[in-house]
Design a protein around this motif. Structure first.
Motif, PDB file in Angstrom:
ATOM      1  N   ILE A   1       0.140  -0.088  11.477  1.00  0.00           N
ATOM      2  CA  ILE A   1      -1.055  -0.262  10.421  1.00  0.00           C
ATOM      3  C   ILE A   1      -1.674  -1.685  10.458  1.00  0.00           C
ATOM      4  O   ILE A   1      -0.801  -2.871  10.573  1.00  0.00           O
ATOM      5  N   SER A   2      -2.805  -1.837  10.634  1.00  0.00           N
ATOM      6  CA  SER A   2      -3.574  -2.907  10.427  1.00  0.00           C
ATOM      7  C   SER A   2      -4.454  -3.023   9.225  1.00  0.00           C
ATOM      8  O   SER A   2      -4.951  -1.839   8.938  1.00  0.00           O
ATOM      9  N   ARG A   3      -5.042  -4.249   8.953  1.00  0.00           N
ATOM     10  CA  ARG A   3      -6.306  -4.445   7.953  1.00  0.00           C
ATOM     11  C   ARG A   3      -7.397  -4.969   8.749  1.00  0.00           C
ATOM     12  O   ARG A   3      -7.059  -5.845   9.737  1.00  0.00           O
TER      13      ARG A   3
ATOM     14  N   GLN B   1      -7.688  -0.057   5.775  1.00  0.00           N
ATOM     15  CA  GLN B   1      -6.393   0.009   6.574  1.00  0.00           C
ATOM     16  C   GLN B   1      -6.745   1.052   7.884  1.00  0.00           C
ATOM     17  O   GLN B   1      -7.638   1.953   7.659  1.00  0.00           O
TER      18      GLN B   1
ATOM     19  N   VAL C   1       1.826   2.951   3.393  1.00  0.00           N
ATOM     20  CA  VAL C   1       2.582   2.269   4.300  1.00  0.00           C
ATOM     21  C   VAL C   1       4.030   3.124   4.765  1.00  0.00           C
ATOM     22  O   VAL C   1       4.241   3.422   5.989  1.00  0.00           O
TER      23      VAL C   1
ATOM     24  N   PRO D   1       0.726  -1.085  -0.044  1.00  0.00           N
ATOM     25  CA  PRO D   1       0.060   0.059  -0.071  1.00  0.00           C
ATOM     26  C   PRO D   1       0.919   1.357   0.163  1.00  0.00           C
ATOM     27  O   PRO D   1       1.911   1.378   0.865  1.00  0.00           O
TER      28      PRO D   1
END
Length: 172
Positions: free
Chosen positions: A32-34, A40, A22, A19
């Motif tokens: 950052i997590s999904r 995001q 990032v 991404p």
């Protein structure tokens, strides 16, 4: 060799394997997590949390270099910004091609699509203006649609289905 590595990086970025947010988010100290919807979620120092719709094109910036982002540039799709004013000093703004939305501490959503920026306030208040123009102030449940025209901005209470549809895209 340098050109080959650059081309591989650009190809991975274009394919969505990396991404584009990032590098900037990590440089601002964000984690950052999904989530399950491929959104995001960036948790940043200073009480800033940004949830980005899958496919959103945005960039975070730490203009005053205090270790916490204070601005987002949004080009496509939607983000939900949550700024905890007890932790974040100074304001936070989201800049789009049509509008600038700025706050001191609140939660709001900004959506960019088809030459229009839509801003919805969930909590707190947000000042919204065109790059050259007078601001309007939104309260919870209110929104504004900003185009490139010169017509005055009109604040409206958004109907529940519109609020629900935008927030659902952001996992809320």
């Amino acid at each position: 060799m340098h050109t080959t590595l650059r081309n591989l990086f650009v190809a991975a970025l274009a394919a969505g394997l990396i991404p584009h947010e990032v590098a900037l988010a990590q440089s601002a100290g964000c984690t950052i997590s999904r989530d399950a919807g491929a959104r995001q979620v960036l948790s940043c120092p200073g009480g800033v949390k940004v949830t980005a719709e899958a496919g959103a094109s945005f960039r975070l910036t730490d203009r005053n270099r205090d270790g916490s982002p204070d601005s987002a540039s949004l080009r496509r799709k939607a983000i939900l910004v949550d700024v905890d004013s007890s932790q974040h000093t100074g304001g936070f703004q989201v800049v789009t091609p049509q509008a600038i939305a700025a706050v001191r501490g609140t939660q709001w959503a900004v959506d960019v699509a088809s030459g229009k920026t839509s801003v919805l306030v969930v909590r707190g208040s947000v000042a919204v203006r065109r790059p050259a123009g007078e601001p309007v102030v939104l309260s919870p449940g209110e929104g504004v649609d900003v185009t490139s025209s010169t017509e005055p901005l009109v604040v409206r209470s958004w109907p529940a289905p519109r609020v629900a549809a935008l927030l659902a895209r952001l996992g809320q």
